[in-house]
Design an enzyme around this catalytic site. Structure first.
Site, PDB file in Angstrom:
ATOM      1  CE  LYS A 135      -2.420  -2.636  -0.644  1.00 19.77           C
ATOM      2  NZ  LYS A 135      -2.515  -4.098  -0.669  1.00 19.77           N
ATOM      3  CB  ILE A 271      -0.294 -10.225  -5.806  1.00 25.88           C
ATOM      4  CG1 ILE A 271      -0.568 -10.533  -4.332  1.00 25.88           C
ATOM      5  CG2 ILE A 271       1.164  -9.852  -6.031  1.00 25.88           C
ATOM      6  CD1 ILE A 271       0.314 -11.607  -3.718  1.00 25.88           C
ATOM      7  N   GLY A 363      -0.868 -16.835  -6.513  1.00 29.73           N
ATOM      8  CA  GLY A 363      -1.505 -17.283  -5.277  1.00 29.73           C
ATOM      9  C   GLY A 363      -0.496 -17.503  -4.165  1.00 29.73           C
ATOM     10  CG  HIS A 541     -25.139  16.751  -1.127  1.00 30.73           C
ATOM     11  ND1 HIS A 541     -24.912  15.949  -2.224  1.00 30.73           N
ATOM     12  CD2 HIS A 541     -25.126  18.036  -1.566  1.00 30.73           C
ATOM     13  CE1 HIS A 541     -24.785  16.716  -3.295  1.00 30.73           C
ATOM     14  NE2 HIS A 541     -24.911  17.989  -2.923  1.00 30.73           N
TER      15      HIS A 541
HETATM   16  C1  FAD Z   1       1.775  -8.391  -1.579  1.00 25.26           C
HETATM   17  C2  FAD Z   1       0.637  -8.647  -0.643  1.00 25.26           C
HETATM   18  C3  FAD Z   1      -0.284  -7.648  -0.391  1.00 25.26           C
HETATM   19  C4  FAD Z   1      -1.361  -7.887   0.477  1.00 25.26           C
HETATM   20  N1  FAD Z   1      -2.244  -6.879   0.690  1.00 25.26           N
HETATM   21  C5  FAD Z   1      -3.299  -7.087   1.514  1.00 25.26           C
HETATM   22  C6  FAD Z   1      -4.221  -6.042   1.774  1.00 25.26           C
HETATM   23  O1  FAD Z   1      -4.098  -4.937   1.251  1.00 25.26           O
HETATM   24  N2  FAD Z   1      -5.250  -6.297   2.603  1.00 25.26           N
HETATM   25  C7  FAD Z   1      -5.419  -7.524   3.190  1.00 25.26           C
HETATM   26  O2  FAD Z   1      -6.381  -7.703   3.938  1.00 25.26           O
HETATM   27  N3  FAD Z   1      -4.556  -8.533   2.963  1.00 25.26           N
HETATM   28  C8  FAD Z   1      -3.494  -8.340   2.146  1.00 25.26           C
HETATM   29  N4  FAD Z   1      -2.607  -9.361   1.924  1.00 25.26           N
HETATM   30  C9  FAD Z   1      -2.844 -10.659   2.589  1.00 25.26           C
HETATM   31  C10 FAD Z   1      -2.358 -10.603   4.058  1.00 25.26           C
HETATM   32  O3  FAD Z   1      -1.008 -10.218   4.082  1.00 25.26           O
HETATM   33  C11 FAD Z   1      -2.530 -11.967   4.699  1.00 25.26           C
HETATM   34  O4  FAD Z   1      -3.861 -12.405   4.536  1.00 25.26           O
HETATM   35  C12 FAD Z   1      -2.210 -11.886   6.195  1.00 25.26           C
HETATM   36  O5  FAD Z   1      -0.890 -11.461   6.385  1.00 25.26           O
HETATM   37  C13 FAD Z   1      -2.420 -13.240   6.857  1.00 25.26           C
HETATM   38  O6  FAD Z   1      -2.130 -13.122   8.215  1.00 25.26           O
HETATM   39  P1  FAD Z   1      -1.731 -14.392   9.102  1.00 25.26           P
HETATM   40  O7  FAD Z   1      -1.620 -13.851  10.486  1.00 25.26           O
HETATM   41  O8  FAD Z   1      -2.637 -15.507   8.833  1.00 25.26           O
HETATM   42  O9  FAD Z   1      -0.299 -14.865   8.567  1.00 25.26           O
HETATM   43  P2  FAD Z   1       1.081 -14.117   8.323  1.00 25.26           P
HETATM   44  O10 FAD Z   1       0.910 -12.664   8.228  1.00 25.26           O
HETATM   45  O11 FAD Z   1       1.731 -14.804   7.182  1.00 25.26           O
HETATM   46  O12 FAD Z   1       1.900 -14.400   9.671  1.00 25.26           O
HETATM   47  C14 FAD Z   1       2.301 -15.680  10.037  1.00 25.26           C
HETATM   48  C15 FAD Z   1       3.464 -15.562  11.010  1.00 25.26           C
HETATM   49  O13 FAD Z   1       3.741 -16.836  11.552  1.00 25.26           O
HETATM   50  C16 FAD Z   1       5.146 -17.024  11.651  1.00 25.26           C
HETATM   51  N5  FAD Z   1       5.388 -18.483  11.688  1.00 25.26           N
HETATM   52  C17 FAD Z   1       5.114 -19.405  10.737  1.00 25.26           C
HETATM   53  N6  FAD Z   1       5.370 -20.640  11.183  1.00 25.26           N
HETATM   54  C18 FAD Z   1       5.813 -20.515  12.455  1.00 25.26           C
HETATM   55  C19 FAD Z   1       6.215 -21.434  13.458  1.00 25.26           C
HETATM   56  N7  FAD Z   1       6.164 -22.762  13.306  1.00 25.26           N
HETATM   57  N8  FAD Z   1       6.648 -20.932  14.649  1.00 25.26           N
HETATM   58  C20 FAD Z   1       6.658 -19.595  14.874  1.00 25.26           C
HETATM   59  N9  FAD Z   1       6.276 -18.683  13.963  1.00 25.26           N
HETATM   60  C21 FAD Z   1       5.848 -19.138  12.777  1.00 25.26           C
HETATM   61  C22 FAD Z   1       5.670 -16.334  10.419  1.00 25.26           C
HETATM   62  O14 FAD Z   1       7.030 -15.982  10.553  1.00 25.26           O
HETATM   63  C23 FAD Z   1       4.757 -15.116  10.344  1.00 25.26           C
HETATM   64  O15 FAD Z   1       5.294 -14.020  11.054  1.00 25.26           O
HETATM   65  C24 FAD Z   1      -1.511  -9.153   1.091  1.00 25.26           C
HETATM   66  C25 FAD Z   1      -0.568 -10.165   0.855  1.00 25.26           C
HETATM   67  C26 FAD Z   1       0.488  -9.917   0.002  1.00 25.26           C
HETATM   68  C27 FAD Z   1       1.501 -11.000  -0.230  1.00 25.26           C
HETATM   69  N1  NAD Z   2      -5.739  -5.890  -1.448  1.00 26.71           N
HETATM   70  C1  NAD Z   2      -5.757  -7.103  -0.895  1.00 26.71           C
HETATM   71  O1  NAD Z   2      -6.583  -7.407  -0.048  1.00 26.71           O
HETATM   72  C2  NAD Z   2      -4.725  -8.110  -1.294  1.00 26.71           C
HETATM   73  C3  NAD Z   2      -3.618  -7.722  -2.028  1.00 26.71           C
HETATM   74  C4  NAD Z   2      -2.692  -8.689  -2.381  1.00 26.71           C
HETATM   75  C5  NAD Z   2      -2.882 -10.003  -1.986  1.00 26.71           C
HETATM   76  N2  NAD Z   2      -3.969 -10.343  -1.274  1.00 26.71           N
HETATM   77  C6  NAD Z   2      -4.199 -11.753  -0.887  1.00 26.71           C
HETATM   78  O2  NAD Z   2      -3.104 -12.543  -1.271  1.00 26.71           O
HETATM   79  C7  NAD Z   2      -3.548 -13.740  -1.893  1.00 26.71           C
HETATM   80  C8  NAD Z   2      -2.670 -14.061  -3.063  1.00 26.71           C
HETATM   81  O3  NAD Z   2      -2.832 -13.102  -4.127  1.00 26.71           O
HETATM   82  P1  NAD Z   2      -2.548 -13.506  -5.634  1.00 26.71           P
HETATM   83  O4  NAD Z   2      -2.884 -12.356  -6.496  1.00 26.71           O
HETATM   84  O5  NAD Z   2      -1.208 -14.123  -5.729  1.00 26.71           O
HETATM   85  O6  NAD Z   2      -3.552 -14.720  -5.842  1.00 26.71           O
HETATM   86  P2  NAD Z   2      -5.006 -14.779  -6.525  1.00 26.71           P
HETATM   87  O7  NAD Z   2      -5.521 -16.117  -6.179  1.00 26.71           O
HETATM   88  O8  NAD Z   2      -5.799 -13.570  -6.210  1.00 26.71           O
HETATM   89  O9  NAD Z   2      -4.692 -14.724  -8.098  1.00 26.71           O
HETATM   90  C9  NAD Z   2      -3.855 -15.656  -8.722  1.00 26.71           C
HETATM   91  C10 NAD Z   2      -4.127 -15.649 -10.213  1.00 26.71           C
HETATM   92  O10 NAD Z   2      -3.106 -16.405 -10.863  1.00 26.71           O
HETATM   93  C11 NAD Z   2      -3.676 -17.236 -11.862  1.00 26.71           C
HETATM   94  N3  NAD Z   2      -2.727 -18.345 -12.075  1.00 26.71           N
HETATM   95  C12 NAD Z   2      -2.408 -19.341 -11.203  1.00 26.71           C
HETATM   96  N4  NAD Z   2      -1.441 -20.143 -11.733  1.00 26.71           N
HETATM   97  C13 NAD Z   2      -1.118 -19.636 -12.948  1.00 26.71           C
HETATM   98  C14 NAD Z   2      -0.163 -19.993 -13.963  1.00 26.71           C
HETATM   99  N5  NAD Z   2       0.673 -21.015 -13.824  1.00 26.71           N
HETATM  100  N6  NAD Z   2      -0.101 -19.246 -15.090  1.00 26.71           N
HETATM  101  C15 NAD Z   2      -0.933 -18.194 -15.247  1.00 26.71           C
HETATM  102  N7  NAD Z   2      -1.843 -17.795 -14.309  1.00 26.71           N
HETATM  103  C16 NAD Z   2      -1.932 -18.501 -13.173  1.00 26.71           C
HETATM  104  C17 NAD Z   2      -5.033 -17.613 -11.283  1.00 26.71           C
HETATM  105  O11 NAD Z   2      -5.937 -17.997 -12.281  1.00 26.71           O
HETATM  106  C18 NAD Z   2      -5.454 -16.303 -10.592  1.00 26.71           C
HETATM  107  O12 NAD Z   2      -6.157 -15.432 -11.435  1.00 26.71           O
HETATM  108  C19 NAD Z   2      -4.981 -13.526  -2.315  1.00 26.71           C
HETATM  109  O13 NAD Z   2      -5.731 -14.624  -1.887  1.00 26.71           O
HETATM  110  C20 NAD Z   2      -5.420 -12.263  -1.644  1.00 26.71           C
HETATM  111  O14 NAD Z   2      -6.459 -12.533  -0.745  1.00 26.71           O
HETATM  112  C21 NAD Z   2      -4.909  -9.429  -0.939  1.00 26.71           C
END
Ligand code: FAD
Ligand code: NAD
Length: 571
Positions: A135, A271, A363, A541
């Site tokens: 973000k 993503i 994903g 508004h």
């Molecule tokens: C590029 C990107 C952008 C995103 N943007 C958004 C967004 O805008 N809005 C949104 O809602 N979601 C967004 N997401 C998704 C969001 O980041 C995840 O859904 C969220 O972080 C999940 O939280 P969690 O607590 O389940 O796991 P995580 O945040 O992955 O945390 C898991 C933690 O567990 C620790 N861990 C793992 N195994 C062990 C173990 N055995 N012992 C001790 N520690 C361990 C890890 O080190 C980690 O710190 C985004 C994801 C990505 C990749």
């Molecule tokens: N703003 C947000 O809330 C936010 C931002 C980033 C990520 N996320 C979370 O992170 C997770 C992962 O995001 P993401 O964008 O990686 O996954 P996604 O599941 O949203 O999208 C993955 C896309 O890749 C395609 N795909 C998969 N394998 C492929 C291949 N071999 N070749 C071509 N296309 C292929 C799928 O059809 C799908 O459209 C999401 O589930 C989302 O909830 C959330």
């Protein structure tokens, strides 16, 4: 942010207000750094406002408002009292991501002696490699787009010289924000007295765990209840070689070590779409490679088409759909990145792309390595920890594992930061003696492109499928906000209520501040508010919120309240 929220509470107690202030003030950079100990993974590891910890601290205050003073003092005192359960802790959470953090804060509020085990850095994916840095980059791309839009600027009478950027400056901005929020999160846990246990957490048996480096120095602890919150890592399909330089995942892309001239983004989900917004604003050309037949396949089809018209077509973006990237070879010896495409259905070779870089956004995979699930007879399903609707873990025989829960990305129900946190809070409610089932259909999602896409509940096809199965009609209401005095861009909203009872099944918004606007709808779904009631709510508004006002008012439902007039149904 904190004061804005606490002021709105009209709290009767000055102590409650100062509790927030003092906890917030305690959020100073921590000298203690938590280090990853011994587990290998690709990258071991909220949103409208980026200061997730402030929000949660404010939420703590919000809950305390209704409590008596002793509860307030218990919250302030935190986690110091010994567990009355006979275990070392009432609750141990494995993983200090947003899910684990949300659960820990709520557990302290409930008076539970709580520990959180973290193997890498506090904040997990969202804070360090997800929501927060992405973000921050999107905030830059939004400003770049505005500054580059000469026509828009001129309409205000503004003249702006050519907009430019300093790549390292942008990268530092994202990194600094992540560090700041990581510190805030760490300090919020510490100030409430949550024990942060460093190392890999492994379940040894019922209510028993160890943590450490996976060697003889590991410590064993017991807990009345355990929450798995171990999150996820980027999923890289077979045949794709990630070198972290020219073939990257979001973990690498967020560091913005370079801005390629031409980048292929494999996967057009959240993503992929958000990074296409960033890269094109910074001058890259983007080629999407998407396995399904259309780009943005996860969105409501009509909103997806609209988004394509605004977010894809006018930008330097082209796309291949219905193809898999079957093999990707990083750039080397002066050769560009090679991407072999095959037809997703026939698996026949289709094309080979040569680009400067490839971002793999296909994903995320749940992370459960080293967790010891085998010690409690739990088998993952496609890598995810199986849970029921209360996040209770299900074992290989289909039975619930007592006192064991899994929240967040690791259970795969909804891979969103706020969903992880909400699931954690729901579990804490349950272990504190109050049954709670989270309604996942009320959880909003947003894609932070420019403009944004947001949604809650079902897509139109899903709503129609449900209606056909359950035998009711769906009413579709749409509104567009092309000429709104406040809106500087087109805003469109869609919703589908049930005409027979006014239940809102889904709302989708595309346009300026869509991510903020969706909450009126998601709260309505969560609270069970019906169209016939919400349509009488008044919106200021001129505000963008009027897009929802129009949407609710235009919906056709058969039922009425004492104030409402029944309307004919048009499906
Ligand atoms: C590029 C990107 C952008 C995103 N943007 C958004 C967004 O805008 N809005 C949104 O809602 N979601 C967004 N997401 C998704 C969001 O980041 C995840 O859904 C969220 O972080 C999940 O939280 P969690 O607590 O389940 O796991 P995580 O945040 O992955 O945390 C898991 C933690 O567990 C620790 N861990 C793992 N195994 C062990 C173990 N055995 N012992 C001790 N520690 C361990 C890890 O080190 C980690 O710190 C985004 C994801 C990505 C990749
Ligand atoms: N703003 C947000 O809330 C936010 C931002 C980033 C990520 N996320 C979370 O992170 C997770 C992962 O995001 P993401 O964008 O990686 O996954 P996604 O599941 O949203 O999208 C993955 C896309 O890749 C395609 N795909 C998969 N394998 C492929 C291949 N071999 N070749 C071509 N296309 C292929 C799928 O059809 C799908 O459209 C999401 O589930 C989302 O909830 C959330």
């Amino acid at each position: 942010m904190q004061s804005a929220i606490s002021l709105s509470l009209s709290s009767p107690s000055p102590i409650v207000r100062s509790a927030v202030g003092s906890t917030g003030d305690a959020c100073l950079p921590t000298p203690r750094s938590l280090r990853f100990c011994g587990l290998r993974r690709e990258a071991f590891g909220s949103r409208a406002s980026l200061d997730a910890s402030s929000l949660r601290l404010s939420r703590l205050n919000l809950h305390s408002k209704h409590s008596d003073l002793s509860k307030v003092f218990a919250v302030l005192k935190g986690n110091g009292t010994p567990s009355s359960s006979g275990y070392d802790y009432d609750l141990v959470i494995i993983g200090a991501g947003v899910g684990g953090h949300g659960a820990a804060l709520h557990a302290v509020e409930k008076g539970l002696k709580t520990a959180i085990i973290e193997g890498d850095v506090v904040g997990g994916t969202c804070v360090n490699r997800g929501c927060v840095p992405s973000k921050a980059l999107l905030a830059v791309s939004g400003r770049m787009r505005e500054l580059q839009n000469e026509h828009h600027m001129k309409s205000f009478g503004l003249q702006v010289a050519a907009a430019g950027y300093d790549r390292q400056g942008v990268a530092d901005h994202a990194n600094n924000l992540a560090s700041k929020i990581r510190s805030n999160l760490t300090n919020s846990l510490k100030s409430l007295g949550v024990d942060i246990l460093t190392g890999v957490g492994t379940i040894l048996g019922p209510q028993k765990l160890k943590f450490g480096k996976g060697d003889s120095g590991d410590k064993i602890i017991t807990a009345k209840d355990i929450i798995i919150a171990t999150g996820s890592v980027p999923l890289v399909p077979k045949g794709i070689e990630v070198d972290g330089k020219s073939v990257i995942t979001s973990d690498h892309a967020l560091k913005l070590e370079f801005v390629p001239e031409w980048i292929a983004i494999v996967g057009s989900g959240y993503i992929g779409l958000e990074f296409s917004d960033v890269y094109t604003a910074l001058g890259s050309e983007v080629t999407f490679v998407e396995a399904l037949d259309q780009i943005m396949p996860g969105f409501d089809p009509e909103i997806g088409k609209l988004a394509q018209r605004v977010l894809i077509n006018p930008r330097k973006i082209d796309s291949y759909t219905g193809v898999f990237a079957s093999k990707i070879t990083p750039a080397k010896d002066g050769k560009p990145v090679q991407i072999e495409l095959i037809d997703a259905k026939t698996k026949e070779p289709k094309d080979t792309l040569e680009v400067d870089a490839a971002l793999i956004a296909t994903g995320r995979a749940p992370f459960t390595q080293g967790l010891g699930l085998e010690n409690i007879n739990v088998q993952t399903q496609r890598g995810f920890v199986p849970v029921d609707e209360r996040m209770r873990v299900i074992d290989a025989n289909g039975k619930l594992v007592p006192h064991l829960y899994c929240i967040g990305d690791a259970n795969g129900k909804m891979m969103l930061a706020h969903a992880a946190s909400a699931q954690g809070i729901s579990v804490v409610e349950q272990v504190s003696g109050k049954d709670h089932v989270l309604n996942h259909l009320s959880i909003p999602a947003a894609c932070f492109t420019h403009p944004e896409i947001s949604m809650v509940g079902l897509t139109e096809p899903q709503a129609r499928e449900k209606a056909a199965k359950e035998g009711f009609e769906v009413s579709i209401a749409k509104t567009s906000f092309k000429a709104n005095t406040k809106a500087l861009a087109e805003n469109e909203g869609k919703e589908w209520p049930r005409p027979d009872n006014g239940e809102i099944l889904g709302v989708h918004i595309f346009g300026l501040h869509a991510a903020d606007l969706i909450h009126e709808a998601s709260n309505a779904i969560a609270m069970g508010t019906r169209i016939q009631d919400i349509k009488f709510a008044v919106h200021a508004h001129p505000t963008l919120s009027e897009v929802l006002d129009e949407l609710f008012k235009s919906a056709k439902v058969k039922v009425s309240t004492s104030n409402a007039v029944a309307e004919p149904v048009a499906v």
